[in-house]
Each structure stands twice: as structure tokens, then as C-alpha cells.
Write an enzyme that holds these catalytic residues in place. Structure first.
Site, PDB file in Angstrom:
ATOM      1  N   SER A 168       7.887  -0.809 -13.489  1.00 40.89           N
ATOM      2  CA  SER A 168       8.166  -0.528 -14.896  1.00 40.89           C
ATOM      3  C   SER A 168       7.991  -1.808 -15.703  1.00 40.89           C
ATOM      4  O   SER A 168       8.472  -2.868 -15.306  1.00 40.89           O
ATOM      5  CB  SER A 168       9.604  -0.015 -15.061  1.00 40.89           C
ATOM      6  N   ASN A 184       6.628   4.229 -24.097  1.00 43.60           N
ATOM      7  CA  ASN A 184       8.086   4.172 -23.957  1.00 43.60           C
ATOM      8  C   ASN A 184       8.518   2.756 -23.580  1.00 43.60           C
ATOM      9  O   ASN A 184       7.772   2.023 -22.927  1.00 43.60           O
ATOM     10  CB  ASN A 184       8.575   5.191 -22.918  1.00 43.60           C
ATOM     11  N   PHE A 205      15.096   1.803 -17.954  1.00 42.16           N
ATOM     12  CA  PHE A 205      15.953   2.379 -16.911  1.00 42.16           C
ATOM     13  C   PHE A 205      17.292   2.858 -17.471  1.00 42.16           C
ATOM     14  O   PHE A 205      18.360   2.567 -16.925  1.00 42.16           O
ATOM     15  CB  PHE A 205      16.213   1.369 -15.787  1.00 42.16           C
ATOM     16  N   ASN A 258       2.207   3.374 -12.430  1.00 40.95           N
ATOM     17  CA  ASN A 258       3.160   3.415 -13.536  1.00 40.95           C
ATOM     18  C   ASN A 258       2.413   3.286 -14.867  1.00 40.95           C
ATOM     19  O   ASN A 258       1.183   3.360 -14.909  1.00 40.95           O
ATOM     20  CB  ASN A 258       4.184   2.282 -13.359  1.00 40.95           C
ATOM     21  N   LYS A 302       5.854   2.326  -5.800  1.00 34.17           N
ATOM     22  CA  LYS A 302       5.148   2.645  -7.049  1.00 34.17           C
ATOM     23  C   LYS A 302       4.676   1.362  -7.699  1.00 34.17           C
ATOM     24  O   LYS A 302       5.485   0.469  -7.990  1.00 34.17           O
ATOM     25  CB  LYS A 302       6.063   3.422  -8.003  1.00 34.17           C
ATOM     26  N   ASN A 351       9.374  -2.346 -18.567  1.00 36.44           N
ATOM     27  CA  ASN A 351      10.428  -2.393 -19.584  1.00 36.44           C
ATOM     28  C   ASN A 351      11.717  -3.058 -19.125  1.00 36.44           C
ATOM     29  O   ASN A 351      12.690  -3.096 -19.871  1.00 36.44           O
ATOM     30  CB  ASN A 351      10.719  -0.971 -20.076  1.00 36.44           C
ATOM     31  N   THR A 352      11.745  -3.568 -17.897  1.00 37.46           N
ATOM     32  CA  THR A 352      12.850  -4.395 -17.423  1.00 37.46           C
ATOM     33  C   THR A 352      12.290  -5.787 -17.170  1.00 37.46           C
ATOM     34  O   THR A 352      11.438  -5.948 -16.284  1.00 37.46           O
ATOM     35  CB  THR A 352      13.457  -3.825 -16.122  1.00 37.46           C
TER      36      THR A 352
END
Length: 357
Positions: free
Chosen positions: A173, A110, A114, A243, A214, A175-176
Site C-alpha cells: 500500500s 484512495n 489502513f 496493488n 501482495k 498510503n502508510t
């Protein structure tokens, strides 16, 4: 109900775009009542972070991004669930498509970024179910365009201090852009200082909410040393390991492996469990750990516990195993305990760390 879902609904969902299938699943859980799950075996109950968990299996953040279905998830048999990741302001996230199944590898990639409706919308959802009980954590993050990301995490603490069972600080994450930089020692120390100060301020009038950190599975051992050192020094209540990963194991076969984003599911199991064991050694039982990554069977769940996890979360495995996986894991854990003459699940925590380091 679970047999129907796994036999009929699951194949139908696999025929749809992955994100569309996810939205349809959440919609169904939101609209259709569920029968109560079977009562949990007494051996699976435990108290962690000062909270009572009927069993150690939780739904990981990412499934219920906007706190729409926490009660439905608890009704399915999860011992706890985690809403989010939530940012102060709503944001669309990254461009679609951004969710990909790796059928051959039983994995998921993915790059959501967010996507969520923001604090205000989620707060209304959690407020409406606040009398229902159960352990419902809130996973908080920062808006992509924020000029002060630490302030966004503080805002999350203040927004949900009266509603969250616990908080997860998501700085891992992939993805940011730049988010994982918050795992660096100086940045992490500043972030945790501000977040815990905000939590302690709310604890003057509300119950003290546990704060968990996390982390990514892609940390080097030297980086992990730094993260754990800061976390222990600041006195956080626990860590979630881990994660999604940016790495791609050589064993991947599905053509979707080339998509950018974080990899989860079965291909993450080994890496995440190794990092879990390494974290357990460094934490030295100062606080509990939640193990995440590739839990798709009772054996995988047991391995996480042996590697140092007191609690476990899953998500991606449901794409392939269906909702019946929850009860299969719980039954399997009870069987593992009986086979080892153990009375409570906590007795198994960390008993197999040497196998994973």
C-alpha cells in the site's frame, strides 16, 4: 436484483461522496438478504493453494475492510473474497476526504491508510460466519505507529489462523509511510521468515493456511527480481499482482488526478498486467499468481489470465460497471474458453505472456 442495483442504486451512489457511497453499499449488503447467484459453469472451477474455487473471480481487499460482508459477496457470485487490510489495533487512517472517483478515466484514487477496526472486531465477524464455508482470505498489515511492523504481521497470522482460508501479506500500500520499504530484499526476507514461522506453528494444530504476498506495480524489474527471489527462497504459496500505483499515466483527463494516493481502476490495467507477466516469467510456475488492476470486462479478465493469473480480483470497476459485472465476466470467460476449445480455465493461464512483456 443486480439489474435493479445497476440501473437505480448506482446512479444514486454516484451522487454521494465516494466514501459515503462505499459505506452505504456495505451497509446494504450487511442488512438486506440476496438471492443466490446462478451456478458457475464447471469450466470455471479450480483448485489453487489447496483450496476449491467455484470460479476465479474474487473481491479484492479494501472493499470489506472489517469482514462485515464476506457471505454477501460470495452470494453475489464471487468465487472468493478477501477481508482487510486488518491491523492489530484499530486505526482511523488518513484524514478525509481520502477517496476520489476519476469519472472520465474510470479510475479511483484512495489514500485511506489502513483504516479498520482492528483484529479483535474482525475476528468476531469471521467467527460468527465460520460455519458458512466459501473461500475468505484475510489481508493483514501493520499499524502506522508500530515499532515492529513485522510483529504486526505475525500477530495477524496468530489472530486469524483458525478462520482465514488464506493470508495476504500487504506490504505494497502506498498510503502508510515507509510500508513499501518492506519490499526490499533484507526486510522482506526477515518479514517472510517470521510470518511463515508463525504460520507453520499454527499448522501444528490447524489446517495449513496459504500465505500470499501482495506487491506494488511500481517496482523496477531489478526490484521485482529481488522480491521474487526472496519469495521463492522462503517458499510462499503465491503472489498478488498488484496493488495501486503512485504513477499517473499521461492519458488521465479527470481533474481529480492531482489527488495524492494510490490509483486503481482502468488506468492501472496496462501497468499491472505488464508486471503480472514479468512476475509470471520469474516465478517459473513455482506458485500461482492472482492478477489485480483494472479488470472491468470479460476481455480484461481474460487478458489477466493469459498474462499469468490463475485467479483474478477486482474492486474499482464495480464503481462504474455495477454488480452485474461479476456475471458478465464469468459468462465471457466461458465464451473465451469455448472459442479456443479449452475445457478448463487453468488451460489459459500464461498463454499470452509474450504479449505483455
Amino acid at each position: 436484483m443486480m439489474a435493479f442495483f445497476d440501473s437505480f442504486a448506482l446512479p444514486m451512489l454516484h451522487s454521494l461522496n465516494a466514501e459515503r457511497a462505499h459505506e452505504l453499499t456495505v451497509f446494504a449488503l450487511e442488512r438486506f438478504p440476496l438471492p443466490p447467484a446462478p451456478a458457475d459453469h464447471d469450466s470455471l472451477g479450480l483448485n489453487v493453494f489447496g483450496l476449491d474455487f467455484p470460479n476465479p473471480i474474487g473481491m479484492a481487499a479494501g472493499f470489506d475492510k472489517n469482514a462485515r460482508v464476506p457471505d454477501a459477496l460470495l452470494q453475489l457470485g464471487f468465487g472468493f473474497t478477501e477481508a482487510g487490510t486488518l491491523t492489530p489495533r484499530p486505526q482511523f487512517g488518513n484524514a478525509k476526504p481520502r477517496l476520489f472517483r476519476l469519472h472520465e478515466d474510470r479510475g479511483v484514487i484512495n489514500r485511506f491508510g489502513f483504516n479498520n477496526q482492528g483484529h479483535a472486531a474482525a475476528r468476531q465477524k469471521l467467527l460468527a460466519r465460520s460455519a458458512n464455508g466459501g473461500v475468505v482470505g484475510v489481508n493483514i498489515g501493520a499499524n502506522k505507529d508500530s515499532s515492529d511492523r513485522s510483529a504486526d504481521y505475525v500477530a495477524g497470522i496468530l489472530a486469524f489462523a483458525d478462520l482465514a482460508s488464506y493470508f495476504t501479506i500487504n506490504i505494497s500500500s502506498p498510503n502508510t509511510p515507509g510500508l513499501r520499504n518492506l519490499q526490499r530484499p533484507s526486510a522482506l526476507d526477515d518479514l517472510l521468515a517470521r510470518v511463515l514461522e508463525a504460520r507453520d506453528l499454527t499448522a501444528e494444530t490447524l489446517p495449513r493456511r496459504p500465505v500470499l504476498l501482495k506487491i506494488a506495480p511500481d517496482l523496477t524489474l531489478a526490484d521485482l527480481d529481488d522480491v521474487v527471489r526472496v519469495a521463492r527462497a522462503r517458499g510462499i504459496d503465491g503472489m498478488i499482482v498488484s496493488n495501486t500505483t503512485l504513477s499517473r499515466p499521461e492519458t488521465l483527463r479527470d481533474e481529480a488526478q492531482g489527488e495524492t494516493g494510490g490509483l486503481s481502476g482502468a488506468p492501472l490495467f496496462s501497468l499491472s498486467t505488464q508486471i503480472l507477466a514479468q512476475t509470471f516469467l520469474r516465478v517459473e510456475k513455482q506458485f500461482p499468481l492472482i492478477g489485480v488492476g483494472g479488470v472491468d470486462s470479460p476481455e480484461a479478465a481474460w487478458a489477466k489470465i493469459e498474462a499469468g493469473a490463475t485467479l483474478i480480483q477486482l474492486y474499482s470497476a464495480l464503481v462504474y460497471e455495477g454488480m452485474g459485472l461479476i456475471e458478465r465476466i464469468k459468462s465471457g470467460l466461458v465464451a473465451h474458453l469455448a472459442a479456443r476449445n479449452m475445457n478448463q480455465i487453468e488451460q489459459a493461464v500464461g498463454t499470452g505472456v509474450s504479449d505483455w512483456i
